[in-house]
Motif scaffolding. Sequence first.
Motif, PDB file in Angstrom:
ATOM      1  N   LEU A 139      54.541 -21.867  27.223  1.00 31.58           N
ATOM      2  CA  LEU A 139      54.019 -22.754  28.270  1.00 31.58           C
ATOM      3  C   LEU A 139      53.695 -21.973  29.547  1.00 31.58           C
ATOM      4  CD1 LEU A 139      56.359 -25.878  27.854  1.00 31.58           C
ATOM      5  CD2 LEU A 139      53.991 -25.593  27.073  1.00 31.58           C
ATOM      6  N   LEU A 140      54.500 -20.978  29.889  1.00 33.47           N
ATOM      7  CA  LEU A 140      54.226 -20.159  31.066  1.00 33.47           C
ATOM      8  C   LEU A 140      52.942 -19.347  30.870  1.00 33.47           C
ATOM      9  CD1 LEU A 140      57.785 -18.857  32.035  1.00 33.47           C
ATOM     10  CD2 LEU A 140      56.359 -20.431  33.339  1.00 33.47           C
ATOM     11  N   ALA A 141      52.770 -18.791  29.670  1.00 31.71           N
ATOM     12  CA  ALA A 141      51.567 -18.004  29.392  1.00 31.71           C
ATOM     13  C   ALA A 141      50.310 -18.859  29.485  1.00 31.71           C
ATOM     14  CB  ALA A 141      51.676 -17.358  28.003  1.00 31.71           C
ATOM     15  N   ILE A 142      50.396 -20.102  28.987  1.00 34.15           N
ATOM     16  CA  ILE A 142      49.244 -20.999  29.051  1.00 34.15           C
ATOM     17  C   ILE A 142      49.012 -21.486  30.483  1.00 34.15           C
ATOM     18  CG2 ILE A 142      48.313 -23.194  28.244  1.00 34.15           C
ATOM     19  CD1 ILE A 142      48.356 -20.987  26.132  1.00 34.15           C
ATOM     20  N   SER A 143      50.086 -21.852  31.168  1.00 30.42           N
ATOM     21  CA  SER A 143      49.963 -22.422  32.522  1.00 30.42           C
ATOM     22  C   SER A 143      49.370 -21.430  33.508  1.00 30.42           C
ATOM     23  CB  SER A 143      51.334 -22.892  33.018  1.00 30.42           C
ATOM     24  OG  SER A 143      51.871 -23.872  32.164  1.00 30.42           O
ATOM     25  N   PHE A 144      49.730 -20.156  33.388  1.00 27.36           N
ATOM     26  CA  PHE A 144      49.248 -19.144  34.322  1.00 27.36           C
ATOM     27  C   PHE A 144      48.002 -18.418  33.805  1.00 27.36           C
ATOM     28  CE2 PHE A 144      53.513 -19.805  35.876  1.00 27.36           C
ATOM     29  CZ  PHE A 144      53.395 -19.627  37.246  1.00 27.36           C
ATOM     30  N   SER A 145      47.456 -18.885  32.670  1.00 27.77           N
ATOM     31  CA  SER A 145      46.221 -18.315  32.099  1.00 27.77           C
ATOM     32  C   SER A 145      46.306 -16.795  31.992  1.00 27.77           C
ATOM     33  CB  SER A 145      45.017 -18.714  32.963  1.00 27.77           C
ATOM     34  OG  SER A 145      44.901 -20.110  33.044  1.00 27.77           O
ATOM     35  N   LEU A 146      47.391 -16.313  31.405  1.00 25.88           N
ATOM     36  CA  LEU A 146      47.571 -14.871  31.265  1.00 25.88           C
ATOM     37  C   LEU A 146      46.602 -14.300  30.242  1.00 25.88           C
ATOM     38  CD1 LEU A 146      51.486 -14.599  31.168  1.00 25.88           C
ATOM     39  CD2 LEU A 146      49.972 -14.301  33.136  1.00 25.88           C
TER      40      LEU A 146
ATOM     41  N   THR B 278      45.593 -12.234  26.982  1.00 28.23           N
ATOM     42  CA  THR B 278      46.286 -12.294  25.690  1.00 28.23           C
ATOM     43  C   THR B 278      47.342 -11.214  25.573  1.00 28.23           C
ATOM     44  OG1 THR B 278      44.300 -13.193  24.637  1.00 28.23           O
ATOM     45  CG2 THR B 278      45.972 -12.251  23.198  1.00 28.23           C
ATOM     46  N   ILE B 279      47.037 -10.013  26.022  1.00 28.86           N
ATOM     47  CA  ILE B 279      47.961  -8.891  25.897  1.00 28.86           C
ATOM     48  C   ILE B 279      49.207  -9.125  26.745  1.00 28.86           C
ATOM     49  CG2 ILE B 279      47.095  -7.428  27.766  1.00 28.86           C
ATOM     50  CD1 ILE B 279      47.866  -6.244  24.211  1.00 28.86           C
ATOM     51  N   GLN B 280      49.036  -9.754  27.909  1.00 33.08           N
ATOM     52  CA  GLN B 280      50.180 -10.070  28.761  1.00 33.08           C
ATOM     53  C   GLN B 280      50.961 -11.258  28.206  1.00 33.08           C
ATOM     54  OE1 GLN B 280      48.009 -10.720  32.426  1.00 33.08           O
ATOM     55  NE2 GLN B 280      48.455  -8.644  33.173  1.00 33.08           N
ATOM     56  N   ALA B 281      50.244 -12.240  27.675  1.00 28.45           N
ATOM     57  CA  ALA B 281      50.903 -13.412  27.100  1.00 28.45           C
ATOM     58  C   ALA B 281      51.792 -13.024  25.917  1.00 28.45           C
ATOM     59  CB  ALA B 281      49.852 -14.429  26.661  1.00 28.45           C
ATOM     60  N   VAL B 282      51.345 -12.047  25.128  1.00 30.60           N
ATOM     61  CA  VAL B 282      52.138 -11.588  23.998  1.00 30.60           C
ATOM     62  C   VAL B 282      53.443 -10.961  24.479  1.00 30.60           C
ATOM     63  CG1 VAL B 282      52.233  -9.921  22.113  1.00 30.60           C
ATOM     64  CG2 VAL B 282      50.190 -11.301  22.440  1.00 30.60           C
ATOM     65  N   ALA B 283      53.384 -10.177  25.557  1.00 37.85           N
ATOM     66  CA  ALA B 283      54.598  -9.565  26.107  1.00 37.85           C
ATOM     67  C   ALA B 283      55.583 -10.634  26.569  1.00 37.85           C
ATOM     68  CB  ALA B 283      54.232  -8.638  27.265  1.00 37.85           C
ATOM     69  N   VAL B 284      55.081 -11.681  27.213  1.00 39.95           N
ATOM     70  CA  VAL B 284      55.943 -12.780  27.663  1.00 39.95           C
ATOM     71  C   VAL B 284      56.563 -13.495  26.468  1.00 39.95           C
ATOM     72  CG1 VAL B 284      55.992 -14.982  28.895  1.00 39.95           C
ATOM     73  CG2 VAL B 284      54.629 -13.087  29.797  1.00 39.95           C
ATOM     74  N   LEU B 285      55.766 -13.734  25.435  1.00 35.74           N
ATOM     75  CA  LEU B 285      56.265 -14.438  24.258  1.00 35.74           C
ATOM     76  C   LEU B 285      57.306 -13.605  23.509  1.00 35.74           C
ATOM     77  CD1 LEU B 285      56.017 -16.985  22.563  1.00 35.74           C
ATOM     78  CD2 LEU B 285      54.227 -15.864  21.241  1.00 35.74           C
ATOM     79  N   ILE B 286      57.075 -12.302  23.395  1.00 34.67           N
ATOM     80  CA  ILE B 286      58.048 -11.442  22.732  1.00 34.67           C
ATOM     81  C   ILE B 286      59.386 -11.500  23.460  1.00 34.67           C
ATOM     82  CG2 ILE B 286      58.631  -9.028  22.233  1.00 34.67           C
ATOM     83  CD1 ILE B 286      55.700  -8.551  21.598  1.00 34.67           C
ATOM     84  N   MET B 287      59.337 -11.485  24.784  1.00 39.54           N
ATOM     85  CA  MET B 287      60.573 -11.582  25.554  1.00 39.54           C
ATOM     86  C   MET B 287      61.281 -12.905  25.267  1.00 39.54           C
ATOM     87  SD  MET B 287      62.698 -10.301  27.676  1.00 39.54           S
ATOM     88  CE  MET B 287      61.809  -8.926  28.389  1.00 39.54           C
ATOM     89  N   GLY B 288      60.522 -13.989  25.170  1.00 37.69           N
ATOM     90  CA  GLY B 288      61.122 -15.291  24.897  1.00 37.69           C
ATOM     91  C   GLY B 288      61.731 -15.404  23.513  1.00 37.69           C
TER      92      GLY B 288
END
Length: 374
Positions: free
Chosen positions: A85-92, A94-104
Amino acid sequence: MRPNCSSSSACPANSSEEELPVGLEAPRNLELVFTVVSAVMMGLLMFSFGCSVEIRKFWAHIRRPWGIAVGLLCQFGLMPLTAYLLAISFSLKTIQAVAVLIMGCCPGGTISNVFTFWVDGDMDLSISMTTCSTVAALGMMPLCLYLYTWSWNLTQNLTIPYQNIGITLVCLTIPVAFGVYVNYRWPKQSKVILKIGAIVGGFLLLVVTVAGVVLAKGSWNSDPTILIVSFIFPLVGHVAGFLLAFLTQQSWQRCRTISLETGAQNIQMCIAMLQLSFTGEHLLQMFNFPLAYGFFQLLDGLLIVAAYQVYKRRARNKLRMGRPGCAGVRHDGTLRGVNAVLEGTEETSATPDSLEPEGLRAALKPVGHIPSCE
């Protein structure tokens, strides 16, 4: 979820050190020393916390794993969803969104055990949750990553760091087992070891965090969005974990424990997965997030500990000052009564009202040696 490549230099498994960006390069000897010191420190830290584990209570958590189940739901349910949800909300990107998701999707980190000790949490539950989430990560990490990334059309496959997970389990279970044995054979000495380990461990975690940032100082950039996400993410984890534990009627002690376990992620495992799955060019864009998350995770934990200690001290002072004529005889019982409420054990589970002065006074009534001062 391992990349399918053979001899291509673009494959992360075949990339050499020269392909890493300048910001991620570190002298091999310094990096080796940092890794060895971190492993030894973590082993000693988990040994000291193992000295707080009672076999009877630990076995009770395994036999009736309600608290562990709530923790795992937070770890692999709330945290990946929050990351998405954070990756989608902040329109990251794709490469940054993957890093956030891996952390989660990573399991809980051992830093949560340090914070749990300083907020009088359930150490048996904390250690069992950290161990169980690390074991569950063998299957839950690839499952969560598949579910949340299937719509992103990634060109790069993700590699789960099974070796890193195995090393983490060894660093957890063996020192904790020795600590449990010491606590069983020499309970008085184990209390001293626990206190020393908690103080030294907190200091060393701060040193290791600073050293890790220095070793990869070139990976920091000025992207404010990533910094905002890394600041919000652990806070949401702590709050969501506490609320879910509260809604499932866990004791206050367990609520604090599950909250800290939820927001504290295994930073080393996230970094290992990024290094295994992506080339140096991509790492330069991704590496700053786990470092920033680690910093804010440490900062949030310290603030939570400070707030709890201030609240605990004020609660004790109010009870001591409540009846001046009985201060002398109530001193020991007051401390015991406050601890009983703040710990929220199964026998004396606290309700929201019991954290107020009147509720704390009510909790003191069962203490037999406190005389009435009416």
